[in-house]
Design a protein around this motif. Sequence first.
Motif, mmCIF file in Angstrom:
data_model
loop_
_atom_site.group_PDB
_atom_site.id
_atom_site.type_symbol
_atom_site.label_atom_id
_atom_site.label_comp_id
_atom_site.label_asym_id
_atom_site.label_seq_id
_atom_site.Cartn_x
_atom_site.Cartn_y
_atom_site.Cartn_z
ATOM 1 N N ASN A 32 10.143 -26.274 -65.562
ATOM 2 C CA ASN A 32 9.254 -27.425 -65.161
ATOM 3 C C ASN A 32 10.510 -28.455 -64.878
ATOM 4 O O ASN A 32 10.381 -29.291 -63.915
ATOM 5 C CB ASN A 32 8.553 -28.141 -66.418
ATOM 6 N N LEU A 33 11.581 -28.662 -65.667
ATOM 7 C CA LEU A 33 12.810 -29.670 -65.437
ATOM 8 C C LEU A 33 13.331 -29.518 -64.174
ATOM 9 O O LEU A 33 13.497 -30.423 -63.267
ATOM 10 C CB LEU A 33 13.696 -29.578 -66.427
ATOM 11 N N ARG A 34 13.618 -28.202 -63.554
ATOM 12 C CA ARG A 34 14.100 -27.904 -62.290
ATOM 13 C C ARG A 34 13.152 -28.415 -61.274
ATOM 14 O O ARG A 34 13.600 -28.993 -60.164
ATOM 15 C CB ARG A 34 14.401 -26.525 -62.017
ATOM 16 N N ASP A 35 11.795 -28.217 -61.278
ATOM 17 C CA ASP A 35 10.501 -28.730 -60.297
ATOM 18 C C ASP A 35 10.770 -30.340 -60.440
ATOM 19 O O ASP A 35 10.762 -31.040 -59.157
ATOM 20 C CB ASP A 35 9.325 -28.305 -60.711
ATOM 21 N N LEU A 36 10.816 -30.860 -61.482
ATOM 22 C CA LEU A 36 10.855 -32.373 -61.461
ATOM 23 C C LEU A 36 12.202 -32.983 -61.001
ATOM 24 O O LEU A 36 12.163 -33.729 -60.302
ATOM 25 C CB LEU A 36 10.650 -32.701 -63.116
ATOM 26 N N LEU A 37 13.277 -32.333 -61.164
ATOM 27 C CA LEU A 37 14.507 -32.594 -60.666
ATOM 28 C C LEU A 37 14.463 -32.559 -58.830
ATOM 29 O O LEU A 37 14.884 -33.424 -58.408
ATOM 30 C CB LEU A 37 15.488 -31.597 -61.308
ATOM 31 N N THR A 38 13.842 -31.455 -58.580
ATOM 32 C CA THR A 38 13.727 -31.243 -57.218
ATOM 33 C C THR A 38 12.934 -32.384 -56.495
ATOM 34 O O THR A 38 12.972 -33.022 -55.536
ATOM 35 C CB THR A 38 13.284 -30.059 -56.757
ATOM 36 N N GLN A 39 11.785 -32.905 -57.198
ATOM 37 C CA GLN A 39 10.912 -33.683 -56.687
ATOM 38 C C GLN A 39 11.734 -35.321 -56.829
ATOM 39 O O GLN A 39 11.458 -35.952 -55.901
ATOM 40 C CB GLN A 39 9.662 -33.922 -57.552
ATOM 41 N N LEU A 40 12.259 -35.546 -57.664
ATOM 42 C CA LEU A 40 12.894 -36.679 -57.920
ATOM 43 C C LEU A 40 14.063 -36.715 -56.844
ATOM 44 O O LEU A 40 14.492 -37.810 -56.269
ATOM 45 C CB LEU A 40 13.625 -36.957 -59.375
ATOM 46 N N VAL A 41 14.847 -35.946 -56.733
ATOM 47 C CA VAL A 41 15.997 -35.948 -55.578
ATOM 48 C C VAL A 41 15.356 -36.103 -54.337
ATOM 49 O O VAL A 41 15.696 -36.874 -53.543
ATOM 50 C CB VAL A 41 16.495 -34.627 -55.570
ATOM 51 N N ALA A 42 13.999 -35.477 -53.945
ATOM 52 C CA ALA A 42 13.520 -35.586 -52.668
ATOM 53 C C ALA A 42 12.975 -37.237 -52.657
ATOM 54 O O ALA A 42 13.144 -37.547 -51.429
ATOM 55 C CB ALA A 42 12.343 -34.864 -52.563
ATOM 56 N N GLN A 43 12.485 -37.948 -53.687
ATOM 57 C CA GLN A 43 12.031 -39.059 -53.605
ATOM 58 C C GLN A 43 13.269 -40.093 -53.476
ATOM 59 O O GLN A 43 13.077 -41.021 -52.479
ATOM 60 C CB GLN A 43 11.158 -39.591 -54.927
ATOM 61 N N ARG A 44 14.223 -39.715 -53.909
ATOM 62 C CA ARG A 44 15.626 -40.530 -53.867
ATOM 63 C C ARG A 44 15.962 -40.652 -52.519
ATOM 64 O O ARG A 44 16.490 -41.584 -51.723
ATOM 65 C CB ARG A 44 16.628 -40.265 -54.926
ATOM 66 N N ASP A 45 15.986 -39.256 -51.931
ATOM 67 C CA ASP A 45 16.460 -38.860 -50.532
ATOM 68 C C ASP A 45 15.635 -39.723 -49.593
ATOM 69 O O ASP A 45 16.058 -40.466 -48.561
ATOM 70 C CB ASP A 45 16.566 -37.723 -50.232
#
Length: 151
Positions: A27-40
């Motif tokens: 779950n945390l890996r998925d969340l991290l992927t989403q957060l990085v995409a939002q930041r990018d």
Amino acid sequence: MAEQQKRVVTLDDLVAQLDAIRAEVSNLRDLLTQLVAQRDSVTKTKEGLDAIARSPEGSPVLFPLSSGYEALVEATPSDRNKVIIHLGADIYAKLDVAEGLKVLSEREGELNKLINEVSQRLAQLESLEAQYESVIQQAVASAQQGRTRQG
């Protein structure tokens, strides 16, 4: 003096806890992927705003019609000094480019903070996961050695 009770943790208990840790890691890996995409996305938006603001008045700009850039439209902004920024909760505001860049920079900072927090928690859980795996492997090896000695 009261005798302390010892709780015996079974191998099944450890495996169940490891499964829960693995689910949280996923779950945390998925969340991290989403957060990085939002930041990018915020970073690219800031770069685009800056480029539009610096371009000569009257020159056309390419605007994507979708996030995947499947189609673009060439247009000339009526005012290069104003931008409509999403503030959240379906609220948008028309701001000066400088104010828009400030809002986006703050959002980028918040996302970076969240990325760091999630990354730290993920590292903690991955370490805990490795510890559980080691304990389980040792328990299994010990049980196998016990069976070999008995048989």
